[in-house]
Design a protein around this motif. Structure first.
Motif, PDB file in Angstrom:
ATOM      1  N   VAL A 176      -8.661   3.236   5.444  1.00 47.56           N
ATOM      2  CA  VAL A 176      -8.135   2.542   4.371  1.00 47.56           C
ATOM      3  C   VAL A 176      -7.908   1.079   5.136  1.00 47.56           C
ATOM      4  N   SER A 177      -8.657   0.326   4.453  1.00 49.68           N
ATOM      5  CA  SER A 177      -8.841  -1.230   4.976  1.00 49.68           C
ATOM      6  C   SER A 177      -8.156  -2.211   4.343  1.00 49.68           C
ATOM      7  N   ASN A 178      -7.666  -3.270   4.832  1.00 51.60           N
ATOM      8  CA  ASN A 178      -7.305  -4.337   4.224  1.00 51.60           C
ATOM      9  C   ASN A 178      -7.933  -5.567   4.239  1.00 51.60           C
ATOM     10  N   ASN A 179      -7.828  -6.709   3.854  1.00 55.72           N
ATOM     11  CA  ASN A 179      -8.388  -7.727   3.761  1.00 55.72           C
ATOM     12  C   ASN A 179      -8.742  -8.568   5.376  1.00 55.72           C
ATOM     13  N   ALA A 180      -8.130  -7.969   6.444  1.00 62.66           N
ATOM     14  CA  ALA A 180      -8.322  -8.380   7.525  1.00 62.66           C
ATOM     15  C   ALA A 180      -9.500  -8.179   7.883  1.00 62.66           C
ATOM     16  N   SER A 181     -10.190  -6.721   7.692  1.00 66.45           N
ATOM     17  CA  SER A 181     -11.440  -6.394   8.081  1.00 66.45           C
ATOM     18  C   SER A 181     -12.622  -7.231   7.258  1.00 66.45           C
ATOM     19  N   ALA A 182     -12.295  -7.586   5.934  1.00 64.90           N
ATOM     20  CA  ALA A 182     -13.356  -8.412   5.506  1.00 64.90           C
ATOM     21  C   ALA A 182     -13.314  -9.834   6.139  1.00 64.90           C
ATOM     22  N   ILE A 202       4.847  10.876  -2.356  1.00 68.32           N
ATOM     23  CA  ILE A 202       5.974  10.919  -3.468  1.00 68.32           C
ATOM     24  C   ILE A 202       5.761  12.129  -4.437  1.00 68.32           C
ATOM     25  N   THR A 203       4.481  12.435  -4.961  1.00 69.78           N
ATOM     26  CA  THR A 203       4.212  13.170  -5.690  1.00 69.78           C
ATOM     27  C   THR A 203       2.881  14.192  -5.476  1.00 69.78           C
ATOM     28  N   GLU A 253       0.973  -1.072  -0.033  1.00 74.18           N
ATOM     29  CA  GLU A 253       0.023  -0.090  -0.125  1.00 74.18           C
ATOM     30  C   GLU A 253       0.933   1.083   0.068  1.00 74.18           C
ATOM     31  N   VAL A 254       0.603   2.015  -0.928  1.00 75.38           N
ATOM     32  CA  VAL A 254       1.521   3.137  -1.249  1.00 75.38           C
ATOM     33  C   VAL A 254       1.051   4.387  -1.099  1.00 75.38           C
TER      34      VAL A 254
END
Length: 168
Positions: A150-156, A66-67, A60-61
């Motif tokens: 910003v969720s990752n799959n752990a939330s799913a 960066i810009t 996750e960036v």
């Protein structure tokens, strides 16, 4: 066809949960986290990948670090509602690197897409290019100011556990 919870044993679920929470780990680290030998852990990883449960790994960036960029949520309603039109748009969305997420949705709109662009001119050009020969009924754009979650799959996975517990 979705894999049911019962098709995954405790160790499969531990592997999935650890990877969803921590991202990619070396097999030795993952095996230690879930309480398996490295060989057993590796075999389970191969199986989970082959079954399509684990699709890959990514970082996750935070592009804004960066810009300079804007993140825009766009809702699109198209005039022509047929599979060839949807397929054409879907392919364009998949092939456009500035599209961060794209979803077909129900309700008033057909698509919800999240884009990154350097500025509004670049955003407008991007959308115009994707929809260049599509009859558009309506577009709504919302600049995203701040990410609250910003969720990752752990939330799913937590959702699946909660949902299945409510079915018992």
């Amino acid at each position: 066809m979705p894999v049911t919870k019962s098709a995954l044993d405790l160790f499969d679920r531990k592997i999935i949960t650890v990877l969803a929470d921590k991202g990619y780990l070396k097999n030795t680290e993952l095996a230690k986290e879930v309480g398996l030998s490295t060989s057993a852990c590796h075999q389970r990883m191969v199986s989970l990948k082959q079954r399509g449960i684990i699709e890959g790994f990514s970082a996750e960036v935070d592009v804004s670090k960066i810009t300079k960029c804007i993140r825009v949520m766009t809702l699109i309603m198209i005039e022509k509602q047929d599979s060839s039109e949807f397929n054409r748009i879907n392919e364009r969305l998949r092939m456009t690197p500035q599209i961060v997420r794209a979803h077909r949705v129900s309700g008033d709109y057909d698509y919800a897409i999240e884009t990154l662009a350097t500025d509004f001119e670049a955003y407008r050009s991007l959308i115009d290019n994707i929809l260049r020969d599509v009859e558009v009924k309506q577009i709504q754009s919302r600049v995203m100011h701040e990410s609250i979650k910003v969720s990752n799959n752990a939330s799913a996975l937590a959702f699946v556990d909660d949902h299945e517990l409510n079915l018992r």
